[in-house]
Design a protein around this motif. Structure first.
Motif, PDB file in Angstrom:
ATOM      1  N   HIS A  50       0.807  -1.213   0.000  1.00  0.00           N
ATOM      2  CA  HIS A  50       0.000   0.000   0.000  1.00  0.00           C
ATOM      3  C   HIS A  50       0.842   1.266   0.000  1.00  0.00           C
ATOM      4  N   CYS A  51       1.916   1.301   0.774  1.00  0.00           N
ATOM      5  CA  CYS A  51       2.717   2.523   0.887  1.00  0.00           C
ATOM      6  C   CYS A  51       3.721   2.676  -0.254  1.00  0.00           C
ATOM      7  N   GLY A  52       3.942   1.607  -1.029  1.00  0.00           N
ATOM      8  CA  GLY A  52       4.857   1.678  -2.169  1.00  0.00           C
ATOM      9  C   GLY A  52       6.293   1.315  -1.852  1.00  0.00           C
ATOM     10  N   ALA A  53       6.585   1.006  -0.613  1.00  0.00           N
ATOM     11  CA  ALA A  53       7.956   0.647  -0.251  1.00  0.00           C
ATOM     12  C   ALA A  53       8.376  -0.692  -0.860  1.00  0.00           C
ATOM     13  N   VAL A  54       7.419  -1.626  -1.000  1.00  0.00           N
ATOM     14  CA  VAL A  54       7.678  -2.931  -1.613  1.00  0.00           C
ATOM     15  C   VAL A  54       7.093  -2.915  -3.019  1.00  0.00           C
ATOM     16  N   ARG A  55       7.937  -3.216  -4.002  1.00  0.00           N
ATOM     17  CA  ARG A  55       7.500  -3.290  -5.396  1.00  0.00           C
ATOM     18  C   ARG A  55       8.054  -4.576  -6.003  1.00  0.00           C
ATOM     19  N   PHE A  56       7.251  -5.196  -6.856  1.00  0.00           N
ATOM     20  CA  PHE A  56       7.686  -6.426  -7.509  1.00  0.00           C
ATOM     21  C   PHE A  56       7.115  -6.489  -8.914  1.00  0.00           C
ATOM     22  N   GLN A  57       7.641  -7.450  -9.669  1.00  0.00           N
ATOM     23  CA  GLN A  57       7.153  -7.744 -11.018  1.00  0.00           C
ATOM     24  C   GLN A  57       6.949  -9.250 -11.110  1.00  0.00           C
ATOM     25  N   VAL A  58       5.896  -9.657 -11.806  1.00  0.00           N
ATOM     26  CA  VAL A  58       5.609 -11.083 -11.964  1.00  0.00           C
ATOM     27  C   VAL A  58       5.175 -11.355 -13.401  1.00  0.00           C
ATOM     28  N   VAL A  59       5.686 -12.448 -13.953  1.00  0.00           N
ATOM     29  CA  VAL A  59       5.299 -12.897 -15.288  1.00  0.00           C
ATOM     30  C   VAL A  59       4.294 -14.023 -15.110  1.00  0.00           C
ATOM     31  N   VAL A  60       3.131 -13.870 -15.744  1.00  0.00           N
ATOM     32  CA  VAL A  60       2.024 -14.806 -15.558  1.00  0.00           C
ATOM     33  C   VAL A  60       1.698 -15.483 -16.883  1.00  0.00           C
ATOM     34  N   ASP A  61       1.661 -16.812 -16.865  1.00  0.00           N
ATOM     35  CA  ASP A  61       1.244 -17.536 -18.064  1.00  0.00           C
ATOM     36  C   ASP A  61      -0.041 -18.330 -17.832  1.00  0.00           C
ATOM     37  N   ARG A  62      -0.507 -18.325 -16.607  1.00  0.00           N
ATOM     38  CA  ARG A  62      -1.752 -19.029 -16.272  1.00  0.00           C
ATOM     39  C   ARG A  62      -2.565 -18.121 -15.351  1.00  0.00           C
ATOM     40  N   HIS A  63      -3.634 -17.580 -15.858  1.00  0.00           N
ATOM     41  CA  HIS A  63      -4.444 -16.603 -15.121  1.00  0.00           C
ATOM     42  C   HIS A  63      -5.508 -17.295 -14.270  1.00  0.00           C
ATOM     43  N   LYS A  64      -5.016 -18.040 -13.282  1.00  0.00           N
ATOM     44  CA  LYS A  64      -5.873 -18.741 -12.327  1.00  0.00           C
ATOM     45  C   LYS A  64      -5.360 -18.407 -10.939  1.00  0.00           C
ATOM     46  N   ALA A  65      -6.278 -18.001 -10.074  1.00  0.00           N
ATOM     47  CA  ALA A  65      -5.908 -17.685  -8.695  1.00  0.00           C
ATOM     48  C   ALA A  65      -6.819 -18.455  -7.754  1.00  0.00           C
ATOM     49  N   ASP A  66      -6.266 -18.867  -6.633  1.00  0.00           N
ATOM     50  CA  ASP A  66      -7.025 -19.634  -5.646  1.00  0.00           C
ATOM     51  C   ASP A  66      -7.476 -18.714  -4.516  1.00  0.00           C
ATOM     52  N   ASP A  67      -8.724 -18.894  -4.110  1.00  0.00           N
ATOM     53  CA  ASP A  67      -9.314 -18.136  -3.005  1.00  0.00           C
ATOM     54  C   ASP A  67      -9.454 -19.100  -1.833  1.00  0.00           C
ATOM     55  N   CYS A  68      -8.472 -19.069  -0.943  1.00  0.00           N
ATOM     56  CA  CYS A  68      -8.396 -19.992   0.189  1.00  0.00           C
ATOM     57  C   CYS A  68      -9.209 -19.462   1.370  1.00  0.00           C
ATOM     58  N   ASN A  69      -9.864 -20.381   2.077  1.00  0.00           N
ATOM     59  CA  ASN A  69     -10.683 -19.977   3.229  1.00  0.00           C
ATOM     60  C   ASN A  69     -10.033 -20.341   4.569  1.00  0.00           C
ATOM     61  N   CYS A  70      -8.714 -20.602   4.574  1.00  0.00           N
ATOM     62  CA  CYS A  70      -8.060 -20.890   5.850  1.00  0.00           C
ATOM     63  C   CYS A  70      -8.038 -19.616   6.702  1.00  0.00           C
ATOM     64  N   SER A  71      -7.660 -19.757   7.954  1.00  0.00           N
ATOM     65  CA  SER A  71      -7.760 -18.628   8.883  1.00  0.00           C
ATOM     66  C   SER A  71      -6.940 -17.417   8.447  1.00  0.00           C
ATOM     67  N   ILE A  72      -5.709 -17.611   8.010  1.00  0.00           N
ATOM     68  CA  ILE A  72      -4.876 -16.452   7.668  1.00  0.00           C
ATOM     69  C   ILE A  72      -5.256 -15.849   6.317  1.00  0.00           C
ATOM     70  N   CYS A  73      -5.553 -16.679   5.339  1.00  0.00           N
ATOM     71  CA  CYS A  73      -5.902 -16.160   4.008  1.00  0.00           C
ATOM     72  C   CYS A  73      -7.238 -15.418   4.038  1.00  0.00           C
ATOM     73  N   ARG A  74      -8.172 -15.957   4.785  1.00  0.00           N
ATOM     74  CA  ARG A  74      -9.488 -15.314   4.911  1.00  0.00           C
ATOM     75  C   ARG A  74      -9.334 -13.933   5.541  1.00  0.00           C
ATOM     76  N   LYS A  75      -8.520 -13.836   6.584  1.00  0.00           N
ATOM     77  CA  LYS A  75      -8.334 -12.550   7.270  1.00  0.00           C
ATOM     78  C   LYS A  75      -7.551 -11.550   6.412  1.00  0.00           C
ATOM     79  N   LYS A  76      -6.600 -12.048   5.599  1.00  0.00           N
ATOM     80  CA  LYS A  76      -5.804 -11.151   4.759  1.00  0.00           C
ATOM     81  C   LYS A  76      -6.490 -10.827   3.436  1.00  0.00           C
ATOM     82  N   GLY A  77      -7.472 -11.626   3.033  1.00  0.00           N
ATOM     83  CA  GLY A  77      -8.111 -11.413   1.736  1.00  0.00           C
ATOM     84  C   GLY A  77      -7.200 -11.788   0.578  1.00  0.00           C
TER      85      GLY A  77
END
Length: 163
Positions: A50-77
């Motif tokens: 959010h603040c811009g201090a961390v920046r990265f680049q990623v190359v994607v060849d498969r546009h599939k993302a998983d929406d996990c419902n475990c305790s940490i992933c659910r809280k982090k979104g």
């Protein structure tokens, strides 16, 4: 009153023209076409915290993302995009990243110590890869990904679905 009845009769007559099953199939086809129309084959994205201090680049060849419902992933979104390490480049911010571990300690949950955003981490399911939160990619690119629910609440029973 007669106009309303005529209008309703017109709807009923139109409904009889097309089979309800073919209407459903047609709608499903339109939805699928819209979903796949937004998925490029190969793309390079940048993102960060959010603040811009961390920046990265990623190359994607498969546009599939998983929406996990475990305790940490659910809280982090977190919406998970797991990529090989050679497809991920940390552009800046290594000095502001903090790591959180729990349970087995295999997953290395990285987050910005300034704003607290978890934009990527090393996942327990794929410790040789990087797991990027697609919500941290620049722009409104979430619609370009197929989002697949993952039952992380029952992680041990379902991990084979991610491998």
């Amino acid at each position: 009153m007669e106009q309303k009845i005529g209008f309703i009769r017109g709807i009923n007559q139109q409904s009889k023209i097309q089979n309800p099953k073919s209407k459903i199939q047609n709608l499903k086809s339109k939805i699928q076409n819209r979903m796949t129309a937004n998925i490029p084959e190969l793309a390079t994205y940048q993102g960060g915290c959010h603040c811009g201090a961390v920046r990265f680049q990623v190359v994607v060849d498969r546009h599939k993302a998983d929406d996990c419902n475990c305790s940490i992933c659910r809280k982090k979104g977190f919406l998970h995009l797991i990529v090989p390490q050679d497809k991920f480049t940390l552009l800046q911010g290594n000095d502001v990243l903090t790591t959180y571990t729990f349970n087995t300690g295999v997953a290395q949950h990285k987050f910005c110590r300034i704003c607290g955003i978890h934009s990527f981490y090393i996942p327990r399911s794929h410790p040789e890869s990087i797991d990027v939160n697609i919500r941290c990619l620049d722009g409104d690119v979430v619609t370009k990904f197929e989002i697949v629910p993952f039952d992380g609440t029952n992680w041990e029973q379902n991990i084979h679905k991610l491998r």
